[in-house]
Write a protein that holds these residues in place. Structure first.
Motif, mmCIF file in Angstrom:
data_model
loop_
_atom_site.group_PDB
_atom_site.id
_atom_site.type_symbol
_atom_site.label_atom_id
_atom_site.label_comp_id
_atom_site.label_asym_id
_atom_site.label_seq_id
_atom_site.Cartn_x
_atom_site.Cartn_y
_atom_site.Cartn_z
ATOM 1 N N ALA A 106 0.872 -1.176 0.000
ATOM 2 C CA ALA A 106 0.000 0.000 0.000
ATOM 3 C C ALA A 106 0.907 1.224 0.000
ATOM 4 O O ALA A 106 1.805 1.343 0.845
ATOM 5 N N ILE A 107 0.690 2.121 -0.954
ATOM 6 C CA ILE A 107 1.589 3.260 -1.139
ATOM 7 C C ILE A 107 0.776 4.548 -1.068
ATOM 8 O O ILE A 107 -0.244 4.686 -1.737
ATOM 9 N N LEU A 108 1.253 5.487 -0.255
ATOM 10 C CA LEU A 108 0.564 6.752 -0.012
ATOM 11 C C LEU A 108 1.424 7.900 -0.516
ATOM 12 O O LEU A 108 2.630 7.925 -0.264
ATOM 13 N N ALA A 109 0.787 8.840 -1.217
ATOM 14 C CA ALA A 109 1.523 9.992 -1.746
ATOM 15 C C ALA A 109 0.678 11.257 -1.625
ATOM 16 O O ALA A 109 -0.536 11.192 -1.425
ATOM 17 N N ALA A 144 -7.412 11.286 0.552
ATOM 18 C CA ALA A 144 -8.374 10.217 0.866
ATOM 19 C C ALA A 144 -8.537 10.049 2.373
ATOM 20 O O ALA A 144 -9.422 9.324 2.824
ATOM 21 N N ILE A 145 -7.705 10.739 3.146
ATOM 22 C CA ILE A 145 -7.780 10.681 4.608
ATOM 23 C C ILE A 145 -8.171 12.061 5.120
ATOM 24 O O ILE A 145 -7.431 13.028 4.943
ATOM 25 N N LYS A 146 -9.341 12.126 5.733
ATOM 26 C CA LYS A 146 -9.851 13.394 6.270
ATOM 27 C C LYS A 146 -10.145 13.219 7.752
ATOM 28 O O LYS A 146 -10.859 12.296 8.137
ATOM 29 N N ASP A 147 -9.573 14.073 8.568
ATOM 30 C CA ASP A 147 -9.786 14.028 10.015
ATOM 31 C C ASP A 147 -9.501 12.640 10.589
ATOM 32 O O ASP A 147 -10.235 12.130 11.432
ATOM 33 N N GLN A 149 -9.787 9.811 9.150
ATOM 34 C CA GLN A 149 -10.672 8.767 8.617
ATOM 35 C C GLN A 149 -10.379 8.528 7.134
ATOM 36 O O GLN A 149 -10.205 9.473 6.376
ATOM 37 N N ILE A 150 -10.385 7.268 6.764
ATOM 38 C CA ILE A 150 -10.139 6.869 5.383
ATOM 39 C C ILE A 150 -11.468 6.791 4.637
ATOM 40 O O ILE A 150 -12.464 6.306 5.178
ATOM 41 N N GLY A 151 -11.453 7.243 3.377
ATOM 42 C CA GLY A 151 -12.653 7.180 2.551
ATOM 43 C C GLY A 151 -13.118 5.753 2.308
ATOM 44 O O GLY A 151 -12.322 4.806 2.348
ATOM 45 N N GLU A 152 -14.414 5.596 2.060
ATOM 46 C CA GLU A 152 -15.002 4.255 1.890
ATOM 47 C C GLU A 152 -14.417 3.498 0.700
ATOM 48 O O GLU A 152 -14.167 2.300 0.791
ATOM 49 N N ASN A 153 -14.191 4.170 -0.406
ATOM 50 C CA ASN A 153 -13.606 3.515 -1.579
ATOM 51 C C ASN A 153 -12.217 2.984 -1.250
ATOM 52 O O ASN A 153 -11.865 1.858 -1.619
ATOM 53 N N GLU A 154 -11.438 3.777 -0.537
ATOM 54 C CA GLU A 154 -10.090 3.360 -0.159
ATOM 55 C C GLU A 154 -10.126 2.211 0.847
ATOM 56 O O GLU A 154 -9.293 1.302 0.783
ATOM 57 N N LYS A 155 -11.092 2.225 1.762
ATOM 58 C CA LYS A 155 -11.235 1.115 2.705
ATOM 59 C C LYS A 155 -11.498 -0.188 1.956
ATOM 60 O O LYS A 155 -10.916 -1.227 2.276
ATOM 61 N N THR A 156 -12.358 -0.115 0.963
ATOM 62 C CA THR A 156 -12.677 -1.294 0.166
ATOM 63 C C THR A 156 -11.428 -1.816 -0.535
ATOM 64 O O THR A 156 -11.154 -3.021 -0.536
ATOM 65 N N ARG A 157 -10.655 -0.915 -1.121
ATOM 66 C CA ARG A 157 -9.434 -1.322 -1.821
ATOM 67 C C ARG A 157 -8.408 -1.919 -0.867
ATOM 68 O O ARG A 157 -7.735 -2.898 -1.198
ATOM 69 N N LEU A 158 -8.281 -1.365 0.332
ATOM 70 C CA LEU A 158 -7.341 -1.904 1.318
ATOM 71 C C LEU A 158 -7.784 -3.290 1.798
ATOM 72 O O LEU A 158 -6.952 -4.190 1.975
ATOM 73 N N LYS A 159 -9.082 -3.473 1.995
ATOM 74 C CA LYS A 159 -9.591 -4.791 2.380
ATOM 75 C C LYS A 159 -9.310 -5.813 1.282
ATOM 76 O O LYS A 159 -8.919 -6.951 1.563
ATOM 77 N N GLU A 160 -9.507 -5.421 0.031
ATOM 78 C CA GLU A 160 -9.221 -6.319 -1.094
ATOM 79 C C GLU A 160 -7.739 -6.686 -1.131
ATOM 80 O O GLU A 160 -7.389 -7.830 -1.428
ATOM 81 N N LEU A 161 -6.875 -5.722 -0.820
ATOM 82 C CA LEU A 161 -5.441 -6.001 -0.784
ATOM 83 C C LEU A 161 -5.134 -7.092 0.241
ATOM 84 O O LEU A 161 -4.399 -8.044 -0.047
#
Length: 173
Positions: A106-109, A144-147, A149-161
């Protein structure tokens, strides 16, 4: 399967840490034998050679990595590279103890640039350790991270990973 989740940012208030804590919490539902290495917490010594005395935290982190069947690694992009703290951590890992393991990345930029370069560099590092790498990395930008919290689309992608990396690992056995 033994699993280790690694948050590769040394920054105390790292967005990478938020992303990887989410991954860790989700992965706990899939694996009872799971460890979390958070480089934001410090305690990992600088590698200065094989015959040095290192802290118990450093030695335990290296042991956890070598003992795990699955590695889920998260890193920020710093200057078109993964974090130096993550590179330093892998200096303690014995490549003779890692063949056949499986990794997910998982890569964050801060923006939509450099993801493929860093994925390639991390995959090359995994190849050195003879670790099979899930080719489907997760790329996220900090917006994708606000306050905290991770956005729902990103949560789904991380779970799939996590799911796909663990499935790949189970097929390796």
């Amino acid at each position: 399967m033994k699993t280790v989740v690694i948050s590769g940012s040394p920054r105390k208030t790292a967005n990478t840490q938020i992303m990887m804590k989410f991954v860790y919490d989700y992965a706990k539902s899939k694996s009872q034998d799971i460890k979390f290495i958070n480089l934001s917490e410090g305690g990992i010594d600088y590698f200065s050679g094989q015959n040095e005395n290192y802290s118990q935290t450093t030695l335990q982190a290296a042991k956890d990595i070598m003992d795990a069947d699955v590695w889920i690694i998260g890193t920020p992009i710093y200057n078109s590279f993964f974090s130096a703290a993550l590179k330093n951590l892998f200096e303690f890992v014995n490549y003779k103890s890692t063949a056949g393991k499986t990794a997910g990345l998982a890569i964050l930029a801060s923006g939509n640039i450099g993801f493929i370069d860093v994925q390639t560099l991390l995959t090359q590092l995994m190849n050195y350790f003879r670790v099979v790498t899930n080719p489907k990395a997760v790329f996220m930008t900090v917006d994708a991270i606000k306050d905290g919290q991770i956005g729902e689309n990103e949560k789904t992608r991380l779970k799939e990973l996590v799911d796909e990396t663990m499935l790949l690992a189970s097929r390796q056995k």
